[in-house]
Design an enzyme around this catalytic site. Structure first.
Site, PDB file in Angstrom:
ATOM      1  NE  ARG A  66      -4.127  -0.882  -0.513  1.00 58.39           N
ATOM      2  CZ  ARG A  66      -5.138  -0.544  -1.299  1.00 58.39           C
ATOM      3  NH1 ARG A  66      -5.318   0.706  -1.636  1.00 58.39           N
ATOM      4  NH2 ARG A  66      -5.964  -1.434  -1.778  1.00 58.39           N
ATOM      5  CB  VAL A  93      -9.021   3.825   1.562  1.00 57.61           C
ATOM      6  CG1 VAL A  93      -8.731   4.793   2.702  1.00 57.61           C
ATOM      7  CG2 VAL A  93     -10.162   2.896   1.948  1.00 57.61           C
ATOM      8  CG  HIS A 110     -22.347   7.964   0.375  1.00 58.14           C
ATOM      9  ND1 HIS A 110     -21.526   6.854   0.333  1.00 58.14           N
ATOM     10  CD2 HIS A 110     -23.423   7.624   1.114  1.00 58.14           C
ATOM     11  CE1 HIS A 110     -22.097   5.886   1.046  1.00 58.14           C
ATOM     12  NE2 HIS A 110     -23.251   6.331   1.524  1.00 58.14           N
ATOM     13  CG  ASP A 147     -13.512  14.166   7.134  1.00 62.78           C
ATOM     14  OD1 ASP A 147     -13.701  12.984   6.782  1.00 62.78           O
ATOM     15  OD2 ASP A 147     -14.205  14.731   8.009  1.00 62.78           O
ATOM     16  N   GLY A 149     -12.088  10.662   7.758  1.00 65.05           N
ATOM     17  CA  GLY A 149     -13.053   9.598   8.035  1.00 65.05           C
ATOM     18  C   GLY A 149     -13.678   9.079   6.740  1.00 65.05           C
ATOM     19  CG  ASP A 151     -19.114   7.890   3.062  1.00 64.37           C
ATOM     20  OD1 ASP A 151     -18.509   8.331   2.071  1.00 64.37           O
ATOM     21  OD2 ASP A 151     -19.539   6.724   3.123  1.00 64.37           O
TER      22      ASP A 151
END
Length: 198
Positions: A66, A93, A110, A147, A149, A151
């Site tokens: 990653r 991500v 979303h 940000d 987190g 969603d």
């Protein structure tokens, strides 16, 4: 001119909505500078090619870990020098260092009314399956800043869509795309490009 980089993972229907809106002038003061996909061979890349937008693939599968992928991905993103990064159905991500570097310059769409049916594990049809299982009468879509987190960033725009008694996850997904996603994402870009959203 707002330089926009679009990140995709699949068919690219949201990308197409953006391309069409820029071409039609409903999204003003905006240049689509590039498209990056994490999957080779997806139709979103063909859409970019047809619109003569530079496109490339940066896939985690091509890197040993990653950390190496994140480094290559950030290098690819930086090369476009974007003012705004748009996640249009991007299912990877985002690396923390990228979120930090491009704070309040990354937006995501979303397919629900956040804070419902969002966060880790809620993507694609899973969102609509959960909404139908819960028996909600209204769902929709949300555009938000990204940000650290999942969603959890500040909400920019939302649009509600009726859930019908005979809906399947597929029919609900399609209606939310047509009535909400394909309208909200271009609107958010235009609002940022014209200074309505800071």
């Amino acid at each position: 001119m707002l330089k926009v980089l679009v990140l995709v993972s699949g068919g690219g229907t949201n990308l197409q909505a953006i391309i069409d809106a820029v071409a039609a002038g409903t999204v003003q003061n905006t240049e689509l500078v590039g498209v990056i996909s994490n999957n080779p061979g997806v139709f979103a890349l063909e859409r970019a090619k047809r619109a003569e937008i530079p496109a490339e693939v940066v896939s985690p599968k091509d890197y040993p870990d990653r950390a190496a992928f994140h480094k290559a991905f950030l290098t690819a993103v930086d090369a476009y020098r974007p003012d705004l990064i748009v996640l249009a159905g991007f299912l990877v991500v985002i690396p923390p260092e990228m979120i930090e570097k491009y704070e309040r310059r990354i937006i995501n769409i979303h397919p629900s009314l956040i804070p419902s049916f969002c966060g880790t594990g809620y993507y694609g049809l899973k969102v609509h399956e959960a909404a139908l299982a819960r028996g909600v009468k209204v769902s929709g879509a949300t555009v938000h800043f990204v940000d650290s987190g999942t969603d959890t960033g500040p909400i920019l725009l939302q649009k509600a869509v009726e859930v019908r008694p005979d809906d399947t996850p597929q029919t609900l997904q399609r209606r939310i795309m047509e009535e909400a996603e394909w309208k909200l994402l271009p609107q958010a870009i235009n609002d940022i490009a014209t200074g309505k959203i800071k």
